[in-house]
Design a protein around this motif. Structure first.
Motif, PDB file in Angstrom:
ATOM      1  N   ALA A   1      41.425 -40.564 -96.234  1.00 17.51           N
ATOM      2  CA  ALA A   1      41.405 -42.022 -96.396  1.00 17.51           C
ATOM      3  C   ALA A   1      42.778 -42.628 -96.108  1.00 17.51           C
ATOM      4  CB  ALA A   1      40.942 -42.387 -97.808  1.00 17.51           C
ATOM      5  N   TYR A   2      43.840 -41.949 -96.550  1.00 24.07           N
ATOM      6  CA  TYR A   2      45.188 -42.428 -96.254  1.00 24.07           C
ATOM      7  C   TYR A   2      45.429 -42.470 -94.748  1.00 24.07           C
ATOM      8  CZ  TYR A   2      47.597 -42.613-100.830  1.00 24.07           C
ATOM      9  OH  TYR A   2      48.039 -42.958-102.086  1.00 24.07           O
ATOM     10  N   VAL A   3      45.047 -41.416 -94.060  1.00 24.80           N
ATOM     11  CA  VAL A   3      45.266 -41.351 -92.618  1.00 24.80           C
ATOM     12  C   VAL A   3      44.444 -42.435 -91.909  1.00 24.80           C
ATOM     13  CG1 VAL A   3      45.054 -39.924 -90.544  1.00 24.80           C
ATOM     14  CG2 VAL A   3      45.809 -38.891 -92.707  1.00 24.80           C
ATOM     15  N   ALA A   4      43.204 -42.611 -92.345  1.00 25.03           N
ATOM     16  CA  ALA A   4      42.352 -43.642 -91.748  1.00 25.03           C
ATOM     17  C   ALA A   4      42.926 -45.035 -91.991  1.00 25.03           C
ATOM     18  CB  ALA A   4      40.933 -43.542 -92.313  1.00 25.03           C
ATOM     19  N   ALA A   5      43.468 -45.270 -93.197  1.00 25.61           N
ATOM     20  CA  ALA A   5      44.053 -46.575 -93.510  1.00 25.61           C
ATOM     21  C   ALA A   5      45.297 -46.828 -92.663  1.00 25.61           C
ATOM     22  CB  ALA A   5      44.393 -46.654 -94.995  1.00 25.61           C
ATOM     23  N   ALA A   6      46.099 -45.782 -92.456  1.00 27.57           N
ATOM     24  CA  ALA A   6      47.283 -45.938 -91.611  1.00 27.57           C
ATOM     25  C   ALA A   6      46.882 -46.266 -90.174  1.00 27.57           C
ATOM     26  CB  ALA A   6      48.125 -44.670 -91.663  1.00 27.57           C
ATOM     27  N   ALA A   7      45.843 -45.603 -89.688  1.00 33.82           N
ATOM     28  CA  ALA A   7      45.356 -45.900 -88.341  1.00 33.82           C
ATOM     29  C   ALA A   7      44.824 -47.327 -88.266  1.00 33.82           C
ATOM     30  CB  ALA A   7      44.263 -44.905 -87.957  1.00 33.82           C
TER      31      ALA A   7
ATOM     32  N   ALA B   1      45.893 -49.795 -90.086  1.00 31.69           N
ATOM     33  CA  ALA B   1      47.073 -50.659 -90.093  1.00 31.69           C
ATOM     34  C   ALA B   1      47.666 -50.775 -88.697  1.00 31.69           C
ATOM     35  CB  ALA B   1      48.116 -50.112 -91.069  1.00 31.69           C
ATOM     36  N   GLN B   2      47.712 -49.657 -87.980  1.00 30.76           N
ATOM     37  CA  GLN B   2      48.232 -49.701 -86.614  1.00 30.76           C
ATOM     38  C   GLN B   2      47.348 -50.574 -85.723  1.00 30.76           C
ATOM     39  OE1 GLN B   2      48.032 -46.159 -83.998  1.00 30.76           O
ATOM     40  NE2 GLN B   2      50.264 -46.329 -83.840  1.00 30.76           N
ATOM     41  N   ARG B   3      46.023 -50.459 -85.873  1.00 34.89           N
ATOM     42  CA  ARG B   3      45.126 -51.282 -85.061  1.00 34.89           C
ATOM     43  C   ARG B   3      45.245 -52.759 -85.429  1.00 34.89           C
ATOM     44  NH1 ARG B   3      41.548 -47.226 -86.334  1.00 34.89           N
ATOM     45  NH2 ARG B   3      40.143 -48.562 -87.530  1.00 34.89           N
ATOM     46  N   ALA B   4      45.616 -53.045 -86.665  1.00 30.36           N
ATOM     47  CA  ALA B   4      45.817 -54.438 -87.073  1.00 30.36           C
ATOM     48  C   ALA B   4      47.112 -55.004 -86.508  1.00 30.36           C
ATOM     49  CB  ALA B   4      45.835 -54.533 -88.595  1.00 30.36           C
ATOM     50  N   GLY B   5      47.988 -54.117 -85.996  1.00 28.23           N
ATOM     51  CA  GLY B   5      49.231 -54.572 -85.393  1.00 28.23           C
ATOM     52  C   GLY B   5      50.468 -54.359 -86.239  1.00 28.23           C
ATOM     53  N   PHE B   6      50.312 -53.747 -87.423  1.00 29.09           N
ATOM     54  CA  PHE B   6      51.485 -53.504 -88.254  1.00 29.09           C
ATOM     55  C   PHE B   6      52.467 -52.601 -87.520  1.00 29.09           C
ATOM     56  CE2 PHE B   6      48.563 -54.822 -91.642  1.00 29.09           C
ATOM     57  CZ  PHE B   6      49.390 -55.667 -92.380  1.00 29.09           C
ATOM     58  N   ASP B   7      53.751 -52.891 -87.673  1.00 27.18           N
ATOM     59  CA  ASP B   7      54.794 -52.116 -87.001  1.00 27.18           C
ATOM     60  C   ASP B   7      55.026 -50.771 -87.667  1.00 27.18           C
ATOM     61  OD1 ASP B   7      55.806 -54.209 -85.066  1.00 27.18           O
ATOM     62  OD2 ASP B   7      56.028 -55.280 -86.967  1.00 27.18           O
TER      63      ASP B   7
ATOM     64  N   ILE C   1      42.298 -52.673 -97.299  1.00 21.37           N
ATOM     65  CA  ILE C   1      42.506 -52.028 -95.998  1.00 21.37           C
ATOM     66  C   ILE C   1      41.612 -50.801 -95.868  1.00 21.37           C
ATOM     67  CG2 ILE C   1      44.373 -50.444 -96.686  1.00 21.37           C
ATOM     68  CD1 ILE C   1      45.739 -51.179 -93.993  1.00 21.37           C
ATOM     69  N   TYR C   2      40.773 -50.552 -96.864  1.00 21.10           N
ATOM     70  CA  TYR C   2      39.978 -49.320 -96.894  1.00 21.10           C
ATOM     71  C   TYR C   2      38.721 -49.390 -96.027  1.00 21.10           C
ATOM     72  CZ  TYR C   2      37.357 -52.012-100.398  1.00 21.10           C
ATOM     73  OH  TYR C   2      36.649 -52.995-101.049  1.00 21.10           O
ATOM     74  N   ASP C   3      38.509 -50.528 -95.349  1.00 19.32           N
ATOM     75  CA  ASP C   3      37.297 -50.697 -94.554  1.00 19.32           C
ATOM     76  C   ASP C   3      37.622 -51.527 -93.315  1.00 19.32           C
ATOM     77  OD1 ASP C   3      34.616 -52.259 -93.885  1.00 19.32           O
ATOM     78  OD2 ASP C   3      34.044 -50.498 -95.051  1.00 19.32           O
ATOM     79  N   GLU C   4      36.836 -51.318 -92.257  1.00 20.49           N
ATOM     80  CA  GLU C   4      37.048 -52.056 -91.012  1.00 20.49           C
ATOM     81  C   GLU C   4      36.875 -53.559 -91.198  1.00 20.49           C
ATOM     82  OE1 GLU C   4      37.864 -50.502 -87.876  1.00 20.49           O
ATOM     83  OE2 GLU C   4      38.285 -48.948 -89.376  1.00 20.49           O
ATOM     84  N   LYS C   5      36.118 -53.964 -92.203  1.00 18.70           N
ATOM     85  CA  LYS C   5      35.850 -55.389 -92.391  1.00 18.70           C
ATOM     86  C   LYS C   5      37.115 -56.198 -92.673  1.00 18.70           C
ATOM     87  CE  LYS C   5      34.815 -54.897 -97.353  1.00 18.70           C
ATOM     88  NZ  LYS C   5      33.753 -54.975 -98.389  1.00 18.70           N
ATOM     89  N   PHE C   6      38.195 -55.520 -93.083  1.00 17.12           N
ATOM     90  CA  PHE C   6      39.424 -56.235 -93.402  1.00 17.12           C
ATOM     91  C   PHE C   6      40.299 -56.473 -92.179  1.00 17.12           C
ATOM     92  CE2 PHE C   6      38.451 -53.894 -97.411  1.00 17.12           C
ATOM     93  CZ  PHE C   6      38.157 -55.010 -98.187  1.00 17.12           C
ATOM     94  N   LEU C   7      39.971 -55.841 -91.057  1.00 17.35           N
ATOM     95  CA  LEU C   7      40.839 -55.908 -89.886  1.00 17.35           C
ATOM     96  C   LEU C   7      41.081 -57.326 -89.353  1.00 17.35           C
ATOM     97  CD1 LEU C   7      40.038 -52.752 -87.741  1.00 17.35           C
ATOM     98  CD2 LEU C   7      42.241 -53.443 -88.680  1.00 17.35           C
ATOM     99  N   PRO C   8      40.074 -58.186 -89.215  1.00 10.98           N
ATOM    100  CA  PRO C   8      40.360 -59.525 -88.669  1.00 10.98           C
ATOM    101  C   PRO C   8      41.410 -60.286 -89.470  1.00 10.98           C
ATOM    102  CG  PRO C   8      38.007 -59.087 -88.625  1.00 10.98           C
ATOM    103  CD  PRO C   8      38.621 -57.970 -89.399  1.00 10.98           C
ATOM    104  N   GLY C   9      41.291 -60.245 -90.799  1.00 15.52           N
ATOM    105  CA  GLY C   9      42.270 -60.937 -91.623  1.00 15.52           C
ATOM    106  C   GLY C   9      43.649 -60.308 -91.532  1.00 15.52           C
TER     107      GLY C   9
END
Length: 578
Positions: A154-160, A162-168, A77-85
């Motif tokens: 990095a934690y804050v960016a990863a949480a953001a 996660a939100q963009r990925a749709g996590f509740d 989750i540390y990079d934008e490339k993981f967002l589609p999956g």
């Protein structure tokens, strides 16, 4: 049972409503690809648990930065490339009715350079024994003030992300010896700045991350997971852990998840994920204590696989949400079955899932061979419309019967006076799958599996051999009669297991040897099924299938896997009746 909330009542974490009070907690699967992307196997694994009725799925630990990556094939989750999956994963969970969370966890000193490609970082330069496929002593770099801020960012960016990925929601991992936990431990945190020394200082790192996520990502609920007791000198104590839980609430946590144990725990790290010799509901009293101190929901964990026990913990107000890790590995439909009042496939708490995963393999389970292989069984089904006779009521025979019970006429026959075969005696051995064995665990598993069969209409007859009349007209005879010991040991070994000798120090040392266990499981035993099948008085058209130890002496995982494959693989099934 005390009057109180029900296990299957809804509950809110922040603004998010769960359909019931159950959670699949974070457990590494190694089902991601080498880079950390979601795969079809990842989707299948999580889909099965969501479709099984769990309220909240917390996806396995993902590091907010590559330096914290601690396992091969760890979800990224540390990079934008993981967002589609990740979006595909969230959509899968939501379609199945579950809410979705992801655990943000940083390996800190536990992140091997071989995995992350960089030197691990930690609060202090404290040598750390690490096992990820192989053992090493990691020497992390102590984090500078600038490095601390970088990791927090990095934690804050990863949480953001996660939100963009749709996590509740997200969960911050502050337990078990990972980075936030390392800051909390006086042994692992020897800093003299504002992030070391007093408990308030040692908690500052985790609290600042929590506070920033709540401030900078409005509307995203956060669970703070705290290991309240590390069980080693220099680790976090229960009193300190309770204080950290209260601080987490004050800094915006929408729920507190209470666990215990650490990789440095004494007498062993297994205390983090207590195996069968530990009492049921191992950590519930810690959750109950936390619940008296905070007003947000408290999640509890630790050997809560008995549905009645889990329901009691909620009804008695000891916790609000039950985390079911290994129980949902063993039976992805645990929640739906428990709610319907039918038996669940009971977890053995043998820690095969954990031990096997840490050795480098993907997640697997002794009693549920579909774990990690869900896609292999997609579209498969058991035979229908057949008369099936199963010889042997051990794990393989019972498993097969339970899987084919629907829409078949199934009879199980065993010469013993009850179900379980040699598996019941396994609980008297010193060890099982590298943990101390406990007889009640095996009895509970066998009893619930037999009850599942009976509810499905399976008939049982104990204390006799199968006769010609039993077998006449059968479409399929399944031979699951187990293995025999060579050299006359068949009478000796059970007798020894029924005596105190099996629990002696000498026996414990012998069973600690992989070579000895290999001989006991394989070399000194031989399958008797083929010879027995050749003597059976069968009709010419009756098909015979030899399963488990009866085919090849081995371990329970292999025997139960053979039953799954035979029941759900078309090539192993009898031809359809005309």
């Amino acid at each position: 049972m005390a009057e109180g909330p029900g296990l299957f009542d809804p509950i809110e974490i922040g603004s998010v409503r769960l359909r019931n009070r159950t959670q699949l907690p974070s457990m590494t699967t190694r089902l991601a690809d080498d880079a950390g992307h979601v795969t079809d196997a990842t989707l299948a694994y999580y889909r099965a648990r969501a479709e099984g009725g769990v309220g909240l799925v917390t996806v396995e630990m993902a590091s907010p930065e590559i330096a914290g990556k601690h396992r091969f094939r760890e979800l990224g989750i540390y990079d934008e490339k993981f967002l589609p999956g990740l979006r595909r994963l969230v959509d899968t969970l939501h379609e199945a009715g579950a809410r979705a969370s992801i655990q943000l966890g940083h390996g800190g000193s536990r992140a091997r350079s071989a995995v992350s490609g960089t030197t691990p970082v930690a609060p202090s330069t404290v040598p750390t024994p690490v096992f990820e496929v192989e053992s090493e002593i990691a020497m992390p770099d102590a984090m500078s003030s600038a490095r601390l801020r970088e990791t927090m960012d990095a934690y804050v960016a990863a949480a953001a992300r996660a939100q963009r990925a749709g996590f509740d929601m997200v969960e911050l991992h502050g337990a078990h010896g990972y980075l936030i936990s390392q800051f909390l431990s006086p042994l692992e945190n020897t800093r003299t700045d504002s992030y070391g020394g007093s408990l308030e200082n040692r908690a500052r790192f985790g609290m600042e991350i929590l506070r920033r996520i709540k401030s900078e990502i409005p509307g995203l609920p956060v669970i703070f997971r705290i290991g309240v007791e590390d069980f080693f000198p220099g680790g976090l104590t229960a009193d300190e852990g309770m204080q950290v839980g209260q601080w987490a609430e004050q800094n915006g946590a929408d729920a507190v998840s209470v666990t215990a144990g650490h990789y440095r725990s004494l007498p062993a790290a297994e205390r983090m994920i207590p195996p069968m010799a530990y009492p049921a509901a191992t950590f519930v009293e810690y959750a109950a204590r936390m619940k008296q101190l905070v007003d947000v929901p408290v999640i509890g964990v630790g050997r809560l696989g008995d549905p009645d026990l889990a329901a009691c913990a909620v009804a008695e107000g000891k916790l609000d949400i039950v985390a079911l890790g290994r129980p949902l590995i063993a039976d992805p439909h645990w929640v739906a079955k428990a709610q319907a009042g039918v038996p669940v496939r009971r977890c053995l708490a043998c820690n095969h899932c954990i031990t096997n995963m840490r050795s480098g393999a993907q997640l697997s389970c002794v009693v549920n061979p579909a774990t990690g292989r869900e896609d292999a069984y997609t579209g498969t089904s058991a035979p229908t419309g057949h008369r099936i006779v199963v010889l042997g009521a051990g794990p393989a025979g019972l498993t097969y019967a339970s899987l084919v019970a629907a829409d078949n006429d199934v009879t199980v026959i065993d010469t013993a006076d009850r179900a379980g075969g040699a598996f019941r005696l396994t609980g008297r051995a010193p060890r099982f799958n590298d943990v101390t064995a406990a007889e009640p665990t095996f009895a509970a598993y066998v009893d619930e599996l037999e009850r599942t069969c009976r509810i499905g209409g399976v008939r049982f007859r104990y204390g006799s051999e199968a006769t010609r009349d039993d077998l006449r007209g059968a479409d399929l005879v399944v031979v699951a009669t187990g293995a025999d010991y060579r050299f006359g040991l068949g009478a000796v070994v059970p007798r020894l297991l029924r005596t105190r000798a099996a629990r002696s120090r000498v026996a414990a040392r012998l069973f600690a040897s992989s070579r000895v266990r290999d001989r006991l499981y394989y070399r000194l035993r031989t399958g008797r099924g083929t010879a027995l099948a050749s003597r059976l008085p069968l009709d010419p058209d009756t098909k015979v299938l030899v399963l488990g130890d009866a085919a090849r002496a081995g371990k329970a995982h292999e025997a139960i896997t053979s039953a799954f494959d035979a029941a759900l693989t078309p090539s192993a099934q009898p031809a359809p009746n005309p």
